[in-house]
Design an enzyme around this catalytic site. Structure first.
Site, mmCIF file in Angstrom:
data_model
loop_
_atom_site.group_PDB
_atom_site.id
_atom_site.type_symbol
_atom_site.label_atom_id
_atom_site.label_comp_id
_atom_site.label_asym_id
_atom_site.label_seq_id
_atom_site.Cartn_x
_atom_site.Cartn_y
_atom_site.Cartn_z
ATOM 1 N N CYS A 25 0.813 -1.230 0.000
ATOM 2 C CA CYS A 25 0.000 0.000 0.000
ATOM 3 C C CYS A 25 0.842 1.273 0.000
ATOM 4 O O CYS A 25 0.286 2.368 -0.134
ATOM 5 C CB CYS A 25 -0.917 0.013 1.208
ATOM 6 N N HIS A 163 -3.152 7.668 6.236
ATOM 7 C CA HIS A 163 -3.325 6.417 5.495
ATOM 8 C C HIS A 163 -4.750 5.919 5.718
ATOM 9 O O HIS A 163 -5.402 5.468 4.770
ATOM 10 C CB HIS A 163 -2.300 5.384 5.959
ATOM 11 N N GLU A 174 -2.012 4.846 13.881
ATOM 12 C CA GLU A 174 -1.682 6.081 13.171
ATOM 13 C C GLU A 174 -2.071 7.297 14.009
ATOM 14 O O GLU A 174 -1.319 8.286 14.071
ATOM 15 C CB GLU A 174 -2.403 6.104 11.823
ATOM 16 N N LYS A 195 -9.752 7.485 1.901
ATOM 17 C CA LYS A 195 -10.284 6.143 1.657
ATOM 18 C C LYS A 195 -11.753 6.037 2.051
ATOM 19 O O LYS A 195 -12.450 5.112 1.625
ATOM 20 C CB LYS A 195 -9.445 5.099 2.390
ATOM 21 N N HIS A 200 -9.892 1.807 -0.739
ATOM 22 C CA HIS A 200 -8.442 1.626 -0.620
ATOM 23 C C HIS A 200 -7.891 1.227 -1.986
ATOM 24 O O HIS A 200 -8.137 0.130 -2.473
ATOM 25 C CB HIS A 200 -8.150 0.546 0.418
ATOM 26 N N PHE A 259 1.329 -3.177 4.589
ATOM 27 C CA PHE A 259 1.724 -4.516 4.998
ATOM 28 C C PHE A 259 3.189 -4.726 4.614
ATOM 29 O O PHE A 259 3.662 -4.220 3.594
ATOM 30 C CB PHE A 259 0.860 -5.568 4.302
#
Length: 289
Positions: A25, A163, A174, A195, A200, A259
């Site tokens: 991502c 994010h 976050e 998002k 996403h 990830f």
């Protein structure tokens, strides 16, 4: 994975570095960081950097098996970053390419400049393939380092494009990192998650969201976080719920957390010099887009 950058370079006769990034991502944000560095290093004057994403059934199935996809009776409300009842992310499709350019080169040709890239920085959470450090120490350090490289402080940042996936772990981690890195300034900074509106976009998410961050600076408009009706106390930030906010924005921070432990941050500064347009990207080192 190299096909896209090769075809684009061949189509437009581009002779600079061709690099295809595969870091989940954070891929397109890291690609933009690489473009910035290529200009800094004198490898090129202009760089096209970004990413694209289409939903591939095997990948969607993998995310489903990992239990990170959102569920909700109403699809339009399924993506709920920072909300107490968030259940995961909604996959999306899209693309964005940013034109990064050495500043003097952009000014000489009269380019329309949207923003200046004040700094970009990469780090890694070296703990687990998918889980994140609950104490958010690495992301906190990344934010602080990015601000230092931009020769600024948390008080200079008016907007953070998070994010913000909508997973329980990501949003809480976050939020904590922003709180720790910003201190008291965290409560006066707008933070929002694109998002909630786009889904996403995985490998393309960083480029699309950085482009929207540049437009937010241009327009003085902090975009909203949709479906934020019941904020999670663990995400105690001004996440611009439901409705965007018109306000002067001079500096913005974009975060990408992926990830595999990949983390990236880009600090943008609103462009006010010659060539300003009502809209590209620019560097202090110096490059523009």
């Amino acid at each position: 994975p190299n096909t896209a950058c090769s075809l684009i370079a061949n189509e437009f006769g581009l002779f600079g570095p061709r690099i295809s990034i595969a870091t989940a991502c954070a891929s397109s944000t890291i690609g933009i960081h690489g473009g910035v560095r290529a200009i800094q290093d004198g490898q090129c004057d202009v760089m096209l950097a970004g990413g694209s994403e289409v939903i591939f059934p095997l990948v969607a199935a993998a995310f489903h098996n990992m239990r990170v996809l959102a569920y909700h009776d109403d699809p339009e409300q399924a993506s709920r970053p920072f909300n107490a009842d968030r259940s995961g992310f909604v996959m999306g499709e899209g693309a964005a390419i940013l034109v990064l350019e050495r500043l003097d080169h952009a000014l000489q040709r009269g380019a329309a400049i949207y923003a200046e890239v004040a700094a970009s920085q990469l780090m890694s959470d070296a703990g687990h393939v998918t889980s994140l450090d609950a104490d958010s120490e690495v992301l906190t350090h990344l934010i602080k380092t990015s601000l230092r490289r931009a020769r600024g402080s948390a008080h200079d940042i008016d907007y953070v494009n998070a994010h913000g996936t909508g997973t329980l772990q990501n949003d809480a981690m976050e939020s904590q990192a922003i709180h720790t890195a910003f201190g008291r300034a965290a409560h006066s900074t707008c933070v929002s998650a694109n998002k909630s509106m786009l889904g996403h976009l995985v490998t393309a998410s960083g480029a699309v969201e950085l482009g929207l961050t540049a437009l937010a600076l241009r327009d003085g408009y902090a975009p909203p976080t949709l479906n934020l009706t019941n904020p999670d106390p663990a995400c105690d930030l001004d996440c611009v719920p439901l409705i965007g906010r018109q306000r002067p924005l001079e500096h913005a921070l974009k975060l990408s957390v992926a990830f595999g432990g990949h983390m990236a941050a880009v600090v943008l500064k609103r462009w006010r010099g010659a060539g300003e347009r009502h809209s590209i990207l620019s560097l202090p080192y110096r490059a523009a887009a």
